[in-house]
Design an enzyme around this catalytic site. Structure first.
Site, PDB file in Angstrom:
ATOM      1  N   ASP A  35       0.834  -1.209   0.000  1.00  0.00           N
ATOM      2  CA  ASP A  35       0.000   0.000   0.000  1.00  0.00           C
ATOM      3  C   ASP A  35       0.864   1.253   0.000  1.00  0.00           C
ATOM      4  O   ASP A  35       1.571   1.546   0.969  1.00  0.00           O
ATOM      5  CB  ASP A  35      -0.896   0.004   1.249  1.00  0.00           C
ATOM      6  N   HIS A  66      -0.587  -1.162  -4.670  1.00  0.00           N
ATOM      7  CA  HIS A  66      -1.826  -0.366  -4.639  1.00  0.00           C
ATOM      8  C   HIS A  66      -1.448   1.096  -4.431  1.00  0.00           C
ATOM      9  O   HIS A  66      -1.036   1.481  -3.332  1.00  0.00           O
ATOM     10  CB  HIS A  66      -2.683  -0.915  -3.486  1.00  0.00           C
TER      11      HIS A  66
END
Ligand code: DX5
Ligand code: ZN
Length: 221
Positions: A35, A66
Site C-alpha cells: 500500500d 496499490h
C-alpha cells in the site's frame, strides 16, 4: 469444486522493522499487497519506491502495488522499475486522460494493470478501461488505514463489477481490499470476488500461515 482464490496479505499491518521476516512468514499466499499512500489522496503516508526495491530483492512473490496517490501517472514508471508486478491506480486520483496515461505507462513497463474504486465510485466507472485490465479492486473500506470495519454495502459494487467482468473480460481478477477477515471473506467471495487483501487479519495474528489457512477455509465453507 470451488474456484481457486488468491490471497494478498497487506504489509501495511506488518512490522516495518522486521519486514523481511514478516514477508517470509506469508510466503504461502499468492500475492503480496503493498500500500503506497501520499498523504494527499489519502490522509496517511506509507512507503515509496526504495522500499519496493528492497522488497523486490527479498522475495519472489507477486508484488501487487496499490497506489493511493494523486496523479499516479507521475510515479507509475518508477514503481514498475522498482519491481512491482502489478500496479493499481484509483479512478478518483486523476482525470480519465490521466488514468489512461498511467495504464499506458504500465503497459510500456510490462506491469499488470489495475484500477481501484473508492466506496463512493460506481461500478460502471471501470467500463472505459475494463477490456485491458488485469484486476479491478473494490475498496471495502475508505482507503487510508488498516484495521477498519468491512463495509457490507460494498457487496453490491462487487456484484456489479463481477457482472461486467464476466461479460467483458472474464480473465480480469476481482480483488476486495479492506476489512477482510474470517467473518467477512465468505460474503465477498459469494458476491464474486476472487482475490482478497488482508492486512490486520494476517499480520495481527501470531501465526501468519495459520491466519492465511483460516481465511482460505472460511472462504470455501
Ligand atoms: C487500506 C489499504 C488496505 C489495508 C487493509 O487503505 O488499501 O490494503 O492494508 O487492511 P485491513 O485488511 O486491516 O483492513
Ligand atoms: Zn490496499
Amino acid at each position: 469444486m470451488a474456484q481457486p482464490i488468491t490471497l494478498a496479505p497487506s504489509i501495511l499491518s506488518a512490522d516495518f522493522c522486521r519486514l523481511g521476516a514478516d514477508i517470509a512468514a506469508v510466503s504461502s499466499a499468492e500475492w503480496l499487497h503493498v500500500d503506497v499512500m501520499d498523504g494527499r489522496f489519502v490522509p496517511n503516508l506509507t512507503i515509496g519506491v526504495p522500499v519496493v526495491e528492497s522488497i523486490r530483492r527479498t522475495t519472489d512473490m507477486f508484488l501487487d502495488v496499490h497506489l493511493m496517490i494523486e496523479k499516479p501517472v507521475d510515479m507509475a514508471a518508477a514503481f514498475a522499475k522498482a519491481g512491482a508486478d502489478q500496479l493499481t491506480v484509483h479512478l478518483e486520483a486523476d482525470t480519465p486522460r490521466g488514468i489512461r496515461a498511467a495504464l499506458d505507462v504500465m503497459s510500456e513497463h510490462d506491469a499488470k494493470k489495475g484500477v481501484a474504486l473508492r466506496p463512493i465510485t460506481k461500478a460502471e466507472a471501470i467500463l472505459p478501461y475494463l477490456p485491458e485490465l488485469d484486476v479491478v479492486v473494490v475498496m471495502t473500506v475508505e482507503p487510508g488505514f488498516g484495521g477498519q470495519k468491512f463495509m457490507d454495502a460494498q457487496l453490491d459494487t462487487v456484484r456489479a463489477v463481477r457482472r461486467y467482468i464476466d461479460r467483458i473480460n472474464p480473465a480480469c481478477r476481482l480483488e476486495v481490499d479492506g476489512g477482510i477477515a474470517v467473518d467477512t471473506i465468505a460474503a465477498a467471495y459469494a458476491a464474486g470476488a476472487d482475490t482478497f487483501v488482508a492486512g490486520s487479519a494476517v499480520f495481527g495474528k501470531p501465526d501468519r500461515a495459520a491466519a492465511l489457512a483460516a481465511l482460505r477455509g472460511a472462504c470455501h465453507e
